[in-house]
Design a protein around this motif. Sequence first.
Motif, PDB file in Angstrom:
ATOM      1  N   MET A  54       0.713  -1.228  -0.002  1.00  8.37           N
ATOM      2  CA  MET A  54      -0.050  -0.009  -0.121  1.00  8.37           C
ATOM      3  C   MET A  54       0.977   1.131  -0.007  1.00  8.37           C
ATOM      4  O   MET A  54       0.593   2.302  -0.683  1.00  8.37           O
ATOM      5  N   ALA A  55       1.901   1.102   0.842  1.00  2.00           N
ATOM      6  CA  ALA A  55       2.729   2.454   1.004  1.00  2.00           C
ATOM      7  C   ALA A  55       3.471   2.781  -0.461  1.00  2.00           C
ATOM      8  O   ALA A  55       3.546   3.703  -0.938  1.00  2.00           O
ATOM      9  N   GLN A  56       3.714   1.672  -0.935  1.00  3.91           N
ATOM     10  CA  GLN A  56       4.525   1.888  -2.541  1.00  3.91           C
ATOM     11  C   GLN A  56       3.500   2.374  -3.422  1.00  3.91           C
ATOM     12  O   GLN A  56       3.813   3.146  -4.419  1.00  3.91           O
ATOM     13  N   ALA A  57       2.400   1.767  -3.418  1.00  2.00           N
ATOM     14  CA  ALA A  57       1.269   2.165  -4.331  1.00  2.00           C
ATOM     15  C   ALA A  57       1.023   3.622  -4.216  1.00  2.00           C
ATOM     16  O   ALA A  57       0.451   4.546  -4.984  1.00  2.00           O
ATOM     17  N   ALA A  58       1.028   4.009  -2.913  1.00  2.00           N
ATOM     18  CA  ALA A  58       0.890   5.636  -2.541  1.00  2.00           C
ATOM     19  C   ALA A  58       1.924   6.494  -2.887  1.00  2.00           C
ATOM     20  O   ALA A  58       1.877   7.516  -2.527  1.00  2.00           O
ATOM     21  N   GLY A  59       2.971   5.753  -3.186  1.00  2.00           N
ATOM     22  CA  GLY A  59       4.196   6.774  -3.851  1.00  2.00           C
ATOM     23  C   GLY A  59       5.242   7.008  -2.592  1.00  2.00           C
ATOM     24  O   GLY A  59       6.151   7.901  -2.742  1.00  2.00           O
ATOM     25  N   CYS A  60       5.217   6.275  -1.722  1.00  2.00           N
ATOM     26  CA  CYS A  60       6.219   6.471  -0.588  1.00  2.00           C
ATOM     27  C   CYS A  60       7.538   5.750  -0.815  1.00  2.00           C
ATOM     28  O   CYS A  60       8.345   5.696  -0.011  1.00  2.00           O
ATOM     29  N   GLU A  62       9.956   2.195  -1.527  1.00  2.00           N
ATOM     30  CA  GLU A  62      10.057   0.662  -0.968  1.00  2.00           C
ATOM     31  C   GLU A  62       9.931   0.756   0.430  1.00  2.00           C
ATOM     32  O   GLU A  62      10.722   1.605   1.176  1.00  2.00           O
ATOM     33  N   ALA A  63       9.220  -0.385   1.255  1.00  5.32           N
ATOM     34  CA  ALA A  63       9.246  -0.317   2.592  1.00  5.32           C
ATOM     35  C   ALA A  63      10.401  -0.644   3.162  1.00  5.32           C
ATOM     36  O   ALA A  63      10.895  -1.895   2.543  1.00  5.32           O
TER      37      ALA A  63
ATOM     38  N   ALA B 212      -0.490   1.274  12.142  1.00  2.00           N
ATOM     39  CA  ALA B 212       0.906   0.828  11.699  1.00  2.00           C
ATOM     40  C   ALA B 212       1.701   1.740  11.333  1.00  2.00           C
ATOM     41  O   ALA B 212       1.151   2.622  10.569  1.00  2.00           O
ATOM     42  N   ILE B 213       3.013   1.931  11.482  1.00  8.26           N
ATOM     43  CA  ILE B 213       3.841   3.046  10.667  1.00  8.26           C
ATOM     44  C   ILE B 213       4.791   2.260   9.695  1.00  8.26           C
ATOM     45  O   ILE B 213       5.245   1.285  10.415  1.00  8.26           O
ATOM     46  N   ILE B 214       4.638   2.667   8.524  1.00  7.10           N
ATOM     47  CA  ILE B 214       5.589   1.924   7.399  1.00  7.10           C
ATOM     48  C   ILE B 214       6.691   2.928   7.021  1.00  7.10           C
ATOM     49  O   ILE B 214       6.107   4.158   6.718  1.00  7.10           O
ATOM     50  N   GLU B 215       7.824   2.668   7.261  1.00  3.12           N
ATOM     51  CA  GLU B 215       8.868   3.508   6.854  1.00  3.12           C
ATOM     52  C   GLU B 215       9.480   3.193   5.611  1.00  3.12           C
ATOM     53  O   GLU B 215       9.746   1.784   5.399  1.00  3.12           O
ATOM     54  N   CYS B 216       9.537   4.123   4.516  1.00  2.00           N
ATOM     55  CA  CYS B 216       9.826   3.564   3.169  1.00  2.00           C
ATOM     56  C   CYS B 216      11.074   4.501   2.915  1.00  2.00           C
ATOM     57  O   CYS B 216      11.377   5.539   3.530  1.00  2.00           O
ATOM     58  N   SER B 217      11.571   4.156   1.572  1.00  2.00           N
ATOM     59  CA  SER B 217      12.752   4.914   1.146  1.00  2.00           C
ATOM     60  C   SER B 217      12.154   6.413   0.725  1.00  2.00           C
ATOM     61  O   SER B 217      12.962   7.211   0.967  1.00  2.00           O
ATOM     62  N   GLY B 218      11.130   6.509   0.341  1.00  2.00           N
ATOM     63  CA  GLY B 218      10.895   7.744  -0.070  1.00  2.00           C
ATOM     64  C   GLY B 218       9.592   8.655   0.835  1.00  2.00           C
ATOM     65  O   GLY B 218       9.250   9.745   0.595  1.00  2.00           O
ATOM     66  N   SER B 236       6.327  12.917   5.139  1.00  2.00           N
ATOM     67  CA  SER B 236       7.444  13.244   4.353  1.00  2.00           C
ATOM     68  C   SER B 236       8.757  12.520   4.918  1.00  2.00           C
ATOM     69  O   SER B 236       8.517  12.062   6.250  1.00  2.00           O
ATOM     70  N   ALA B 237       9.889  12.103   4.122  1.00 10.30           N
ATOM     71  CA  ALA B 237      10.751  11.060   4.829  1.00 10.30           C
ATOM     72  C   ALA B 237      11.442  11.713   6.056  1.00 10.30           C
ATOM     73  O   ALA B 237      11.824  11.239   6.985  1.00 10.30           O
ATOM     74  N   ARG B 238      11.501  13.285   5.905  1.00  4.29           N
ATOM     75  CA  ARG B 238      12.356  13.808   7.172  1.00  4.29           C
ATOM     76  C   ARG B 238      11.675  14.142   8.538  1.00  4.29           C
ATOM     77  O   ARG B 238      12.295  14.482   9.421  1.00  4.29           O
ATOM     78  N   VAL B 239      10.184  13.851   8.292  1.00  5.97           N
ATOM     79  CA  VAL B 239       9.311  14.249   9.375  1.00  5.97           C
ATOM     80  C   VAL B 239       9.785  13.563  10.712  1.00  5.97           C
ATOM     81  O   VAL B 239      10.078  12.274  10.606  1.00  5.97           O
ATOM     82  N   ARG B 240       9.606  13.894  11.872  1.00  2.63           N
ATOM     83  CA  ARG B 240       9.916  13.291  13.141  1.00  2.63           C
ATOM     84  C   ARG B 240       8.637  12.880  13.480  1.00  2.63           C
ATOM     85  O   ARG B 240       7.616  13.562  13.550  1.00  2.63           O
TER      86      ARG B 240
END
Lengths: 114, 264
Positions: A54-60, A62-63, B212-218, B236-240
């Motif tokens: 889901m996160a990837q589909a939303a543009g975030c 790769e988890a 659920a908190i998902i940390e991603c590359s972007g 955003s990636a940098r947010v605390r």
Amino acid sequence: MKRILSELNKTNGVLGSAVLAPDGLVIAREASTSVSSEGLWQQGLKAFSALADMAQAAGCGEATAVNIEWGQARMLAHVVPGGILFAAMRPDVPLGQAQTAVQRAAAAIREAGR
Amino acid sequence: MFTVFRQKAPTAWVERADQQRRRGELHKAFDTCRRAVTECPGYVSGYIELARVCLDLHDTIGAREALNAATTLDPMNPVASSLLAKLDLAGGQREQAAQRLTDLLFLYPCDTEAAALFDETSLHTVSGPVPETVEPASSPTQTAAQSADAALERLRATPGVTWCMLIDEQGLPVFGSVGRGEETDSRTAASACAALQAWSTVWNEPAKAKRAIIECSGGKAVLADCNEWVLAVGLSARVRLGRVLGPIDQTVLSIRTLGRMLSQ
């Protein structure tokens, strides 16, 4: 791997940990009796995949890590080479402390893989 | 299994009390709430639930005491203020109720319950009109949609939040969705919602995940359970995380309140 997981389990509040391959194969597992069920880790893997998709589909992107919280428990997952590291812990473990412990174990797994 | 999890988080106490209250086990709910506020004296929702139980037990003094404790901790808590206004109205203190509701509607113009209560005070024709920001409600669903939109807009305005949306079990957006989250297809979103719910077979008791908190590359994404719906938030990636989890929890609370209002 078992030694790294044992070390992780010594962290205050951590009840058990495991490393699973993306296909569900349990690579290593160290847990107290309360979290000895393999189903827990399989469920964790399923949730990780769904949430990551889901996160990837939303543009975030790769988890890399997932934290799932219940009123009475918390599970952290972290991508490691060849699989995903899971740790189940009590909910009173501060998130930052839990993340640091899991990240340290993930780094040790990466180091051991070299 | 999982006997070590007996130590309750404050949210767990309140949820248990809420379930007991809905089942009509009012004295049990009262004891649970008392325990919650004793063990977690800074947890506002504990006092609010205690007030609800007291109201069901027809103990208006106890309810008022609990609500006063809640507003001491969080002076403009919308739920506590609204319940206090109801108590004022029931006690014939219409002016005090109108004052509370005017303040509340200034901060939360889409609070439909407060708007309806304000109408009940019958004072707005004397002391002034309802604030212009409160649009007349044509149906409960429409006003609920307005409130949900307003809550999502507030969350979206939080620094670090890139998008947010409210989805149902099928992964479809409900009320209004804001930003990039709309691009998520419903099947993927539905699997993510299911991932929060499917734990009862492994935990020993019913265990729907709260968050659920998902940390991603972007960037990061947060999924939060709002009972009927799931709030999905992109960060955003940098947010605390510490800076955004508070506003997310506040939004979850607003949406849950909304859900309760719609189901009543």
